[in-house]
Motif scaffolding. Structure first.
Motif, short mmCIF file in Angstrom:
data_model
loop_
_atom_site.label_atom_id
_atom_site.label_comp_id
_atom_site.label_asym_id
_atom_site.label_seq_id
_atom_site.Cartn_x
_atom_site.Cartn_y
_atom_site.Cartn_z
N LEU A 1 3.94 9.44 7.86
CA LEU A 1 4.55 8.92 6.63
C LEU A 1 3.99 9.60 5.39
O LEU A 1 4.63 9.55 4.33
N PHE A 2 2.81 10.23 5.53
CA PHE A 2 2.12 10.80 4.37
C PHE A 2 1.81 12.27 4.62
O PHE A 2 1.39 12.65 5.72
N GLU A 3 2.01 13.07 3.61
CA GLU A 3 1.66 14.49 3.65
C GLU A 3 0.48 14.72 2.73
O GLU A 3 0.59 14.54 1.51
N VAL B 1 0.84 -1.20 0.00
CA VAL B 1 0.00 0.00 0.00
C VAL B 1 0.87 1.24 0.00
O VAL B 1 0.62 2.20 -0.74
N LEU B 2 1.91 1.25 0.83
CA LEU B 2 2.84 2.39 0.86
C LEU B 2 3.43 2.64 -0.52
O LEU B 2 3.46 3.79 -1.01
N VAL C 1 -7.44 1.25 2.17
CA VAL C 1 -6.13 1.89 1.98
C VAL C 1 -5.86 2.87 3.11
O VAL C 1 -4.74 2.95 3.65
N SER C 2 -6.86 3.66 3.49
CA SER C 2 -6.69 4.62 4.58
C SER C 2 -6.35 3.91 5.89
O SER C 2 -5.51 4.38 6.66
N ARG C 3 -7.01 2.76 6.15
CA ARG C 3 -6.70 2.00 7.37
C ARG C 3 -5.27 1.47 7.34
O ARG C 3 -4.57 1.51 8.36
N GLN C 4 -4.84 0.96 6.20
CA GLN C 4 -3.46 0.48 6.09
C GLN C 4 -2.47 1.62 6.31
O GLN C 4 -1.44 1.44 6.98
N ALA C 5 -2.78 2.78 5.74
CA ALA C 5 -1.88 3.94 5.91
C ALA C 5 -1.80 4.35 7.37
O ALA C 5 -0.71 4.64 7.90
N SER D 1 -2.10 9.39 -4.65
CA SER D 1 -3.35 9.59 -3.93
C SER D 1 -3.83 8.27 -3.36
O SER D 1 -3.51 7.20 -3.88
N PHE D 2 -4.64 8.35 -2.28
CA PHE D 2 -5.22 7.15 -1.70
C PHE D 2 -6.24 6.53 -2.66
O PHE D 2 -6.35 5.31 -2.78
#
Length: 297
Positions: free
Chosen positions: A49-51, A10-11, A34-38, A19-20
């Motif tokens: 880890l994400f901006e 996912v990363l 994907v949001s949960r994995q992030a 984008s997610f």
């Protein structure tokens, strides 16, 4: 850190897609998954880890550090799976990305040359815009990318460390016009004559300029057809349905009914062809593919 291989995939896909939402589409997941994995990755890493930005998602310095290790881990897992299943390749694989016109102008000759000099190398290809291919390089989804840039040829992105980039050719931007009609028999056109032309262009995005219209054309261009595919664009030109810009290196693959004109009354538009990869020592296979591309441009 307790991080799963799914989280690392996912990363990598978020880094490549920007984008997610796009990452979810490519992975076949829901956006919420994907949001949960992030979020799980950030909890495990103990840092952001994400901006999140108006134009998409970028990895933070910590995210880029984790991505570097993720590439190695995921490549090792893929190799282990092949060894365990007995499907390990006997050839060396290079994953090559190309900008939109390079497939017709560069790829066939390069693969022919490579088959003659290094038959043990297998090349797989994917096509994309220069920004998307840079993200794919950073994410480790491709090994090598053929890119294009325009003056003043700034660094391809602002990430660190910088990509290793080699210039293989400079080519002039010209205008493709129908061989019959008002431009028949000509080799050049003044930029003022193009103001009222009907244009065939590629769809634009925030990350790239409109492709297919002469840069700096006075006034607002009259765009009648939008297409990314070069064959579609050139066949529309051949049919007399408009004009479009093309790199002069496409001249050997023009369909009947299309002529190329140099543009007068404006500064020359030069496009540079680049081969880029991640920094560090290149494998012999990547070096061979780069050499084959350079020898045909």
């Amino acid at each position: 850190m307790d991080i799963s291989s799914t989280g690392l995939r996912v990363l990598r896909q978020i880094a490549e897609s920007g984008s997610f939402t796009a990452a979810a589409t490519r992975l076949g997941y829901t956006q919420s998954a994907v949001s949960r994995q992030a979020a799980s990755l950030e909890r495990s890493a103990g840092t952001a880890l994400f901006e999140r930005r108006p134009d998409g998602v970028r990895l933070t310095p910590a995210g880029l550090t984790l991505l570097r290790h993720a590439r190695t881990i995921l490549d090792c897992l893929t190799a282990a799976e092949r060894d365990l299943t007995g499907t390990a390749s006997r050839t060396e694989l290079v994953r090559l990305g190309l900008f939109l016109s390079a497939g017709a102008a560069i790829l066939p000759l390069s693969l022919t040359r490579l088959a003659a000099t290094d038959p043990q190398i297998t090349v797989t290809t994917t096509e994309g815009t220069t920004p998307s291919l840079i993200r794919a390089l950073r994410a480790g989804s491709i090994d090598l990318a053929v890119l294009t840039s325009r003056p003043p040829h700034r660094p391809l992105d602002g990430e660190s460390p910088r990509l290793h980039v080699e210039t293989v050719a400079d080519t002039e931007l010209v205008v493709a016009v129908p061989s019959t009609g008002e431009f028949a028999g000509r080799t050049a056109v003044h930029v003022d004559e193009l103001v009222d032309a009907l244009w065939i262009a590629a769809p634009a995005s925030n990350a790239e300029p409109l492709l297919g219209v002469w840069p700096g054309l006075p006034g607002r261009p009259d765009i009648v057809h939008c297409a990314r595919d070069w064959l579609t664009k050139l066949q529309l030109v051949a049919g007399g349905f408009g004009v479009t810009t093309v790199p002069s290196r496409l001249s050997p693959v023009l369909p009947p009914g299309v002529s190329l004109l140099h543009v007068k009354g404006a500064p020359p538009e030069i496009r540079r062809v680049l081969v880029a990869r991640l920094p560090g020592h290149a494998t012999p296979a990547i070096t061979a593919v780069t050499r084959a591309i350079a020898s045909t441009t």
